[in-house]
Enzyme design. Structure first.
Site, PDB file in Angstrom:
ATOM      1  N   ARG A 190     -27.576  15.792 -27.499  1.00  0.00           N
ATOM      2  CA  ARG A 190     -28.597  14.976 -28.136  1.00  0.00           C
ATOM      3  C   ARG A 190     -28.331  13.515 -27.789  1.00  0.00           C
ATOM      4  O   ARG A 190     -27.188  13.065 -27.780  1.00  0.00           O
ATOM      5  CB  ARG A 190     -28.552  15.153 -29.666  1.00  0.00           C
ATOM      6  CG  ARG A 190     -29.253  16.417 -30.170  1.00  0.00           C
ATOM      7  CD  ARG A 190     -30.755  16.303 -30.076  1.00  0.00           C
ATOM      8  NE  ARG A 190     -31.469  17.427 -30.690  1.00  0.00           N
ATOM      9  CZ  ARG A 190     -31.711  18.573 -30.084  1.00  0.00           C
ATOM     10  NH1 ARG A 190     -31.241  18.764 -28.849  1.00  0.00           N
ATOM     11  NH2 ARG A 190     -32.398  19.518 -30.671  1.00  0.00           N
ATOM     12  N   HIS A 205     -35.118  16.236 -20.926  1.00  0.00           N
ATOM     13  CA  HIS A 205     -34.765  17.235 -21.943  1.00  0.00           C
ATOM     14  C   HIS A 205     -35.181  18.633 -21.462  1.00  0.00           C
ATOM     15  O   HIS A 205     -35.913  19.358 -22.138  1.00  0.00           O
ATOM     16  CB  HIS A 205     -35.427  16.899 -23.277  1.00  0.00           C
ATOM     17  CG  HIS A 205     -34.724  17.510 -24.450  1.00  0.00           C
ATOM     18  ND1 HIS A 205     -34.625  16.891 -25.676  1.00  0.00           N
ATOM     19  CD2 HIS A 205     -34.109  18.698 -24.598  1.00  0.00           C
ATOM     20  CE1 HIS A 205     -33.962  17.680 -26.528  1.00  0.00           C
ATOM     21  NE2 HIS A 205     -33.647  18.775 -25.889  1.00  0.00           N
ATOM     22  N   GLU A 264     -37.258   9.762 -26.930  1.00  0.00           N
ATOM     23  CA  GLU A 264     -37.819  10.699 -25.971  1.00  0.00           C
ATOM     24  C   GLU A 264     -39.326  10.773 -26.162  1.00  0.00           C
ATOM     25  O   GLU A 264     -39.775  11.007 -27.281  1.00  0.00           O
ATOM     26  CB  GLU A 264     -37.197  12.099 -26.144  1.00  0.00           C
ATOM     27  CG  GLU A 264     -35.723  12.154 -25.840  1.00  0.00           C
ATOM     28  CD  GLU A 264     -35.152  13.566 -25.893  1.00  0.00           C
ATOM     29  OE1 GLU A 264     -35.899  14.525 -26.167  1.00  0.00           O
ATOM     30  OE2 GLU A 264     -33.939  13.706 -25.672  1.00  0.00           O
TER      31      GLU A 264
HETATM   32  C1  8YV Z   1     -35.662  22.269 -27.531  1.00  0.00           C
HETATM   33  C2  8YV Z   1     -33.269  21.850 -27.760  1.00  0.00           C
HETATM   34  O1  8YV Z   1     -35.694  22.985 -28.759  1.00  0.00           O
HETATM   35  O2  8YV Z   1     -32.735  23.917 -28.761  1.00  0.00           O
HETATM   36  C3  8YV Z   1     -32.570  22.687 -28.772  1.00  0.00           C
HETATM   37  O3  8YV Z   1     -31.830  22.089 -29.589  1.00  0.00           O
HETATM   38  O4  8YV Z   1     -33.070  20.670 -27.708  1.00  0.00           O
HETATM   39  C4  8YV Z   1     -34.302  22.452 -26.875  1.00  0.00           C
HETATM   40  O5  8YV Z   1     -34.077  23.816 -26.633  1.00  0.00           O
HETATM   41  C5  8YV Z   1     -36.781  22.750 -26.632  1.00  0.00           C
HETATM   42  O6  8YV Z   1     -36.716  22.044 -25.409  1.00  0.00           O
HETATM   43  C6  8YV Z   1     -38.132  22.534 -27.312  1.00  0.00           C
HETATM   44  O7  8YV Z   1     -39.169  22.876 -26.444  1.00  0.00           O
END
Ligand code: 8YV
Length: 323
Positions: free
Chosen positions: A229, A280, A258
């Site tokens: 993150r 991401h 983002e």
């Molecule tokens: C997002 C992520 O959920 O699972 C996570 O924590 O950051 C990613 O998998 C995904 O890109 C949403 O489309």
């Protein structure tokens, strides 16, 4: 038929699956909190599937008691579990659906940073044919920051696949055959690391975790990789470390803002030649997106069928209450 409102980005990642769910009508909706809340009221919906956006207020008023906020993914820092619980709204995520995808992406980012692949490819596309001397990963040292499922998957690839020495930093003991050493002290873990890969969740103790002080503990010339993150990195401090040569390169898939915008004016990571930035995408494989979609729908189905104990609940406190 019950409806599931799916934020548009996530809907597109598994469109065919969502169109084929037999016992729910899945509809794409805006991801912003106002747009999502309006859609919930407009469709009289109880169930939503969301991505990584932050939801702080209106969403918890729009959904009814017994409703579900189902994450399309694992990290849940964008959801206020306390507010949801107070409103009798279940929150779920999809553990185990993306570990391989994210681990492979972390390795890919390491390799790109070590061998300047994207920069060289762009140069060739622009008619330049220069020398790009890089670093081999095999025989060098990787520090994994956060020894959870993804961190251990990265360690396996780096150790067994690439022949790296793999160290781990975590605040709890980690049992993994692919870690050569585990440290509870960050400086000890990174002091000799040529590559540092972040696999921390967002917690009060990890926000801004990679700051100027911890960057100064790292080996000069090291590579930093972040597929966790953006919130765990102080981006202004990272900018300075990249600009002054403390770090040779950063390969980043996640950011404080983002889509990316600089947190600090004058410290735009995009202006530096030694930063690789992706949008991401670490979990965005066909396999992981299908798994996240199916798991999110199954979580909602369990709750709809009166079996919340079978869902991957983030607010288990609701199991003790009549919702
Ligand atoms: C997002 C992520 O959920 O699972 C996570 O924590 O950051 C990613 O998998 C995904 O890109 C949403 O489309």
């Amino acid at each position: 038929m019950d409806k599931i409102l799916v934020t548009a980005t996530e809907y597109e990642k598994a469109r065919d699956f969502f169109n084929g769910v037999p016992d729910f009508q899945c509809l794409p909706v805006p991801a912003d909190e106002a747009g999502l809340s309006h859609a919930i009221r407009n469709e009289n919906a109880k169930y939503v599937i969301v991505g990584v956006e932050k939801y702080s207020s209106e969403l918890y008023d729009a959904l009814p008691r017994g409703g579900v906020i189902a994450r399309f993914g694992v990290g849940h820092d964008g959801i206020d579990k306390a507010k949801a619980s107070a409103k009798g709204i279940f929150c779920t995520n999809t553990p185990g659906t993306l570990d391989d995808a994210v681990a492979e992406c972390a390795i890919a980012l390491m390799l790109d940073a070590a061998r300047h692949i994207a920069n060289c490819a762009n140069a060739v596309r622009n008619g330049q044919w220069g020398t790009w001397k890089g670093m081999q990963l095999g025989g060098n040292t990787l520090a994994i920051i956060g020894g959870g499922h993804i961190g251990r998957k990265v360690a396996k690839i780096a150790s067994a696949g690439l022949g790296m020495k793999v160290l781990c930093y975590d605040v709890v003991p980690v049992d993994c055959p692919f870690f050569d050493e585990c440290y509870a002290d960050f400086a000890d873990a990174v002091r000799q690391a040529d590559v540092v890969s972040l696999h921390l969740p967002v917690l009060p103790t990890t926000i801004g975790f990679i700051n100027q002080e911890r960057l100064s503990c790292m080996k000069t010339g090291a590579i930093l990789v972040n597929t966790a993150r953006g919130a765990v990195v102080d981006e202004a401090a990272l900018y300075d470390a990249l600009a002054n040569g403390k770090l040779s390169c950063a390969a980043l898939d996640v950011f404080q803002n983002e889509p990316y915008t600089p947190v600090t004016p004058g410290k735009d990571l995009r202006t530096l030649p030694n930063v690789l930035m992706t949008a991401h995408i670490a979990s965005s494989t066909q396999e992981a997106c299908l798994a996240m979609a199916a798991s999110a729908v199954e979580n909602i189905r369990s709750i709809r069928n009166g079996e919340p104990q079978n869902a991957s609940l983030l607010n288990k406190v609701l199991l003790k209450q009549r919702v």
